[in-house]
Scaffold this active site. Structure first.
Site, PDB file in Angstrom:
ATOM      1  N   ASP A 357       0.832  -1.192   0.000  1.00 54.77           N
ATOM      2  CA  ASP A 357       0.000   0.000   0.000  1.00 54.77           C
ATOM      3  C   ASP A 357       0.875   1.255   0.000  1.00 54.77           C
ATOM      4  O   ASP A 357       1.871   1.335   0.736  1.00 54.77           O
ATOM      5  CB  ASP A 357      -0.885  -0.024   1.251  1.00 54.77           C
ATOM      6  CG  ASP A 357      -1.761   1.201   1.373  1.00 54.77           C
ATOM      7  OD1 ASP A 357      -2.662   1.364   0.535  1.00 54.77           O
ATOM      8  OD2 ASP A 357      -1.540   1.994   2.312  1.00 54.77           O
ATOM      9  N   GLU A 393       1.635  -0.452  -4.992  1.00 56.30           N
ATOM     10  CA  GLU A 393       0.701   0.621  -5.301  1.00 56.30           C
ATOM     11  C   GLU A 393       1.588   1.854  -5.488  1.00 56.30           C
ATOM     12  O   GLU A 393       2.071   2.424  -4.505  1.00 56.30           O
ATOM     13  CB  GLU A 393      -0.300   0.845  -4.175  1.00 56.30           C
ATOM     14  CG  GLU A 393      -1.298   1.944  -4.497  1.00 56.30           C
ATOM     15  CD  GLU A 393      -2.235   2.259  -3.346  1.00 56.30           C
ATOM     16  OE1 GLU A 393      -3.411   2.567  -3.605  1.00 56.30           O
ATOM     17  OE2 GLU A 393      -1.788   2.230  -2.181  1.00 56.30           O
TER      18      GLU A 393
END
Length: 712
Positions: A357, A393
């Site tokens: 993330d 990401e």
């Protein structure tokens, strides 16, 4: 955790123990405890019995800033925490307060979830953070000593090559919570995923890899609890080793430490079904927030070590994540924590990869994003972590944080450019021909020149963050009222088209168009080069009612509605996944070269106009170009199979049209293909048969067709 607050005098003498490994390590006769704190002046190990009675042991041994000690007869199941002594001086970046019982960053299991009413703050709640708190703070869950032994029954990793993978992003609770064949006591848990109805569904769907949204223990933010909501997505990590007890059937039965083996049993069951397990991990920040946030673990153990503090005012935190803090990956100990966590999940828990993330945060040197930062260098050199799937990401909320296409070799990326281009194309926007050309062929403009392959592009049109597929064709505006933020949260730039009406409608023409558009998205995603990722539930038309930021909706908005499946869409998705797997030409390991194949008058890839002629610069640059054909030569794979044999495939022809009118598309006469067999038509699920080269086929408005020319 019990509310009883009692203290017991130690009955046994603590031994020196060892500084390695960090955490609580049981050796069969006792447990070694080791905690890193560079700036502390003292550390107490706190053991708690079932009645909540606390026994404290001063850790007098310190080696290289690691405080350690060994207690004989302390066995798995023992609950523990730490009190850490030192200066409370937020303006210096120091936040020590021994009144706060802190969670071991290396705890492998936790005894419950946070209890804010029992205290989690190092300062006087309700005042500024400069005033040190004087009351006992026992609201953070305790660690539990664990037994690492587990019978894996000869577990073998599926080891799906990236170019053959079809990833399914899902949530442990959302996937299983309402499934009618999952036993009530297993719904919403790791054991629920491991039960046969879910395994059967995933096998039949055809996905190869399940990507679980965060399973590290997280914190439910007070501002959500005050609204009767929770942090459903879980992007607020408290501990990087312990599987969240919220998703444990064993924890519900009163055995929170059982969450560890329950997670392992889930992984083992998925592997037996040939499915990989990828974890969505959040190493960019923690649940402790900014200077006004709670003190639960890292902040009270060694704040300057674990967090990026503002250099000229270390009371405050750099925030590249929008959550209040950023982990200090420049510090060797914090970097070791992350690496130890990753290695643990691979070696002890047998997971097959990670999706990071806001990965750009991990790449930051001082402020800029540095591709050669220590984090990526050490992962590249690690013999264990470098061998699993690594997915970034590739953005954060800081300046220069959007880094799609800039991550190192061995890393795949969520391709946000792919998502935006494909959405805009099927929305009907013009001027996208060249962008679609790149996206359908693995985004060579992003990944070809740095040593990576087409599968480095994780292609997706929807993800947990945003609309579902059905909502993408149903809503143009977000409808996040249930989040109780005045509909001000979530993205405003959705690049969606509602097909003529906002929200659900009984209009049969709009319903048919929406169904076709969903099939168009799925066909584009699964028939193009790169690694496709499905958002769980999109395969059967899951809706969130237009909520494009359902992070706090632990209810029917987010849970899969198994009672109302779109069976036709589900059958279509299974069909397209089967086609992708059956044709190596649809999941190449190498980029197209445009080269001539064995002296034939055709290349490995040819782009076609609707009149059957090859596209030229004028077509690529024409803003009105909204249809195209893609010919893939079955002899042009330039690759071998697992046995070293040259790979061949049927010649394939993919036709796409985002125009609002039907088009006569001339089928090409290429590679001696006199006839084309129709495999797929998003405008007609029943369409099939043979069609002749040099003759026109009708490409319906807003539709996709896939043909093959059988090899002789």
């Amino acid at each position: 955790m019990t509310t009883t607050e009692r203290r017991h005098t130690p009955a046994i003498r603590i031994r020196p123990g060892s500084s390695y490994p960090l955490g609580a390590t049981w050796d069969g006769q006792g447990t070694n405890f080791a905690l890193y704190s560079e700036n502390a002046t003292g550390v107490e190990l706190c053991l708690f019995d079932e009645q909540g009675t606390e026994t404290r042991y001063r850790l007098n041994e310190q080696t290289a800033f690691i405080w350690h000690g060994y207690l004989p007869d302390v066995a798995p199941g023992q609950r523990y925490g730490y009190r850490v002594y030192g200066e409370y001086a937020p303006k210096k970046g120091l936040r020590f307060n021994p009144k706060v019982v802190l969670l071991d960053p290396y705890a492998k299991a936790l005894d419950g979830t946070e209890e804010f009413d029992r205290g989690v703050f190092g300062y006087v709640a309700g005042k500024d953070d400069l005033t040190k708190g004087r009351k006992e703070q026992r609201g953070t869950p305790l660690g539990i000593v664990t037994n690492p032994d587990f019978d894996w029954h000869g577990d073998r990793r599926p080891k799906i090559p990236f170019h053959q993978a079809v990833i399914y992003e899902t949530h442990v609770k959302g996937l299983t919570m309402t499934h009618p064949l999952v036993p009530d006591e297993l719904r919403g848990t790791y054991a629920g995923i491991a039960c046969e109805p879910i395994l059967f569904y995933l096998r039949e769907l055809g996905i190869t890899s399940i990507e679980l949204m965060p399973v590290h223990q997280h914190v439910d933010d007070p501002f959500l609890l005050d609204k009767g909501l929770t942090n459903y997505w879980g992007y607020s990590t408290l501990n990087f080793f312990a599987p969240d007890v919220r998703y444990s059937a064993e924890a519900r039965r009163g055995n929170p430490a059982g969450a560890v083996n329950e997670f392992k049993e889930m992984v083992r069951a998925l592997h037996q079904s040939g499915i990989e397990v990828i974890l969505d991990v959040v190493y960019n920040h923690t649940a402790e927030g900014n200077n006004m946030g709670p003190t639960m673990s890292f902040k009270g153990i060694d704040n300057p070590t674990y967090y990026r503090l503002v250099a000229d005012n270390p009371r405050f935190y750099f925030d590249y994540t929008g959550t209040g803090n950023s982990l200090n990956v420049r510090h060797p100990q914090t970097l070791q924590l992350i690496m130890d966590s990753l290695r643990y999940w691979v070696t002890d828990m047998h997971v097959d990869g990670f999706r990071f993330d806001l990965a750009s945060t991990l790449a930051r040197g001082l402020h800029e994003v540095d591709q050669l930062s220590g984090f990526f260098t050490i992962i590249h050199q690690d013999p264990i972590i470098s061998q699993v799937k690594l997915i970034a990401e590739p953005w954060d909320v800081g300046e220069g944080g959007y880094q799609v296409g800039n991550f190192p070799v061995n890393w795949a990326e969520w391709n946000g450019i792919y998502r935006d281009d494909i959405r805009a194309f099927w929305k009907g926007d013009g001027g996208l021909a060249s962008e679609i050309g790149y996206r359908l062929t693995g985004s060579s403009d992003l990944y070809q020149n740095d040593g990576r392959k087409p599968y480095a592009s994780i292609n997706f049109v929807t993800a947990h963050d945003g609309f579902t597929l059905r909502d993408t064709v149903t809503y143009e505006q977000k409808h996040n009222e249930a989040n109780q933020e005045g509909n001000n949260d979530g993205h405003n730039h959705n690049i969606t088209w509602n097909c003529g009406a906002e929200g659900e409608t009984d209009d049969p023409e709009i319903q048919e168009l929406r169904a076709r558009q969903m099939r168009n998205f799925l066909a584009t995603l699964l028939l193009g080069q790169g690694t496709p990722m499905l958002l769980g539930g999109d395969e059967f038309g899951r809706t969130q009612g237009g909520n494009n930021n359902a992070y706090c909706q632990d209810n029917e908005i987010s849970w899969y509605d198994w009672a109302n499946l779109d069976e036709n869409l589900l059958a279509f998705t299974k069909k397209v996944i089967r086609l992708r797997k059956a044709h190596p030409g649809l999941h190449r390991r190498k980029f197209f070269s445009g080269r001539t194949i064995r002296g034939e008058n055709v290349r490995d890839l040819v782009w076609l106009r609707f009149d059957g002629s090859e596209m030229g610069d004028e077509d690529w640059n024409n803003p009105q170009t909204q249809s195209m054909g893609l010919f893939l030569d079955g002899d042009g794979l330039d690759d071998v199979d697992a046995n070293g044999e040259a790979l061949r495939d049927d010649h394939l022809l993919l036709l796409l049209s985002a125009t609002h009118i039907d088009l006569p598309f001339v089928l090409p006469d290429l590679a001696d293909c006199a006839e084309w067999e129709l495999l797929l038509d998003t405008s007609d699920d029943t369409a099939h048969g043979m069609e002749n080269a040099n003759e026109e086929t009708t490409l319906k408005a807003r539709s996709v067709k896939l043909y093959r020319c059988r090899r002789t």
